[in-house]
Scaffold this active site. Structure first.
Site, PDB file in Angstrom:
ATOM      1  N   LYS A 162       0.856  -1.186   0.000  1.00 36.38           N
ATOM      2  CA  LYS A 162       0.000   0.000   0.000  1.00 36.38           C
ATOM      3  C   LYS A 162       0.890   1.233   0.000  1.00 36.38           C
ATOM      4  O   LYS A 162       1.693   1.433   0.916  1.00 36.38           O
ATOM      5  CB  LYS A 162      -0.909  -0.014   1.230  1.00 36.38           C
ATOM      6  N   LYS A 165      -2.200  -1.545  -3.816  1.00 37.89           N
ATOM      7  CA  LYS A 165      -3.064  -0.373  -3.765  1.00 37.89           C
ATOM      8  C   LYS A 165      -2.237   0.897  -3.854  1.00 37.89           C
ATOM      9  O   LYS A 165      -1.235   0.988  -3.142  1.00 37.89           O
ATOM     10  CB  LYS A 165      -3.816  -0.410  -2.440  1.00 37.89           C
TER      11      LYS A 165
END
Ligand code: PBG
Length: 331
Positions: free
Chosen positions: A198, A250
């Site tokens: 992330k 992400k």
């Protein structure tokens, strides 16, 4: 004399039927996860200005929305709770009968086991400073003091009925701490979808409105630096070693290289890979489409296809329902 080509790749593109036959990547509603926002005490759904078509749900509108998603064959839900009260420790996230837990119970009561009900596991919606963890005396995010909070939050979510928890806080050791916490509470069957790679991204901008974030500053001391690729492999490997059942990359569109790399690394291990088409990706396509600059429906299908092609088995997208309808029409 003109040399005419013998090899003609265009033959495989000539008709819609041929293209459909030879397509290597498909987007299937069962592989999509719909993120949903629940706003405490909301009487009506509240529109999110930077995410046209997405709302902060009231209790009733959330139940209706998840029932609709289940009927459309969407594979899963990712729940975000937006509470009224926040404090330094994010205690709302670990209240057994707090807003997060009751929201999960409502959703599970509505969809049962027809969908994979998941919840974001992070303190940022519950802390008054907006960080993903608790702070130390110097005001820095305290990794190790945050881990027991996450483990407790996982148990609260599991008790409320999620099939999987989804830790997104990027604390070192979070997956291991959560796994141990779940197991100690008897939740051996509750899985972990780890937000493993992330990145600290500007593309989470509209999400801050969606959860009424109070964050001042940024998350660069814990989320990954967009400049780095190999680190994503390290993060993913650590999460799998700590017990992650599925991993996530992400954002999605700006990170398709990361997604491909992670997928190539973990697919042989049998670990499913998810990608999150985040709020800023949604907002950009929506805004351009509103101006008539791009074709919204085509951009939705193309973006999801690109994310799947880059290696995502599962895609989290605010367009899950729209995509299910578009795909239904195409089939
Ligand atoms: C953290 C979390 C964020 C998102 C999902 N989980 C925000 C952040 O890390 O700053 C972003 C999702 C999106 O932008 O759509 N709880």
């Amino acid at each position: 004399m003109t040399a005419y080509p013998q090899a003609r790749p265009r033959r495989l593109r000539r008709t819609a039927a041929i293209r459909r036959l030879v397509a290597r990547t498909r987007v299937d509603p069962a592989s999509l996860v719909l993120p949903v926002f629940a706003l405490e005490d909301a009487r009506e759904p509240v529109p999110i200005g930077s995410m046209p078509g997405v709302v902060q749900h009231s209790r009733d509108s959330l139940r209706a929305a998840v029932a609709e998603a289940a009927a459309a064959g969407i594979g899963g839900l990712m729940i975000f709770a937006v509470p009224r009260r926040r404090d330094p420790l994010g205690t709302g996230g670990t209240e057994p009968d707090g807003f997060l837990a009751t929201t999960i119970r409502d959703v599970v009561a509505e969809v049962g086991t027809s969908m994979v009900v998941m919840a974001d596991l992070c303190l940022d919606e519950f802390t008054d400073h907006g960080h993903c963890g608790v702070l130390d005396a110097a005001g820095e995010v305290d990794n190790d003091a945050t881990l027991p909070r996450y483990a407790q939050m996982a148990v609260v979510q599991a008790d409320a009925g999620v099939a999987m928890v989804a830790p997104s806080g990027m604390m070192d050791g979070q997956v291991g701490a959560i796994r141990a916490g779940l197991d100690a509470a008897g939740h051996h069957q509750v899985g972990i979808l780890a937000y493993s790679a992330k990145y600290a991204s500007a593309f989470y901008g509209p999400f801050r409105e969606a959860v009424a974030s109070t964050l001042a500053g940024d998350r660069r001391s814990y989320q990954q630096d967009p400049a780095n690729l190999d680190e994503a492999v390290r993060e993913t490997a650590l999460d799998i070693a700590e017990g992650a059942d599925m991993v996530m990359v992400k954002p999605a569109m700006g990170y398709l290289d990361v997604l491909r790399r992670v997928a190539d690394t973990v697919a042989p291990l049998g670990v499913p890979v998810a990608a999150y088409q985040v709020s800023g990706e949604y907002a950009m396509i929506s805004a351009a489409a509103e101006r008539g600059w791009i074709d919204r429906d085509a951009a939705i299908v193309e973006s999801l296809t690109a994310i799947r092609r880059a290696g995502a088995d599962i895609v989290l997208t605010y367009w899950a329902l729209a995509a299910a309808r578009l795909l239904d029409r195409q089939a």
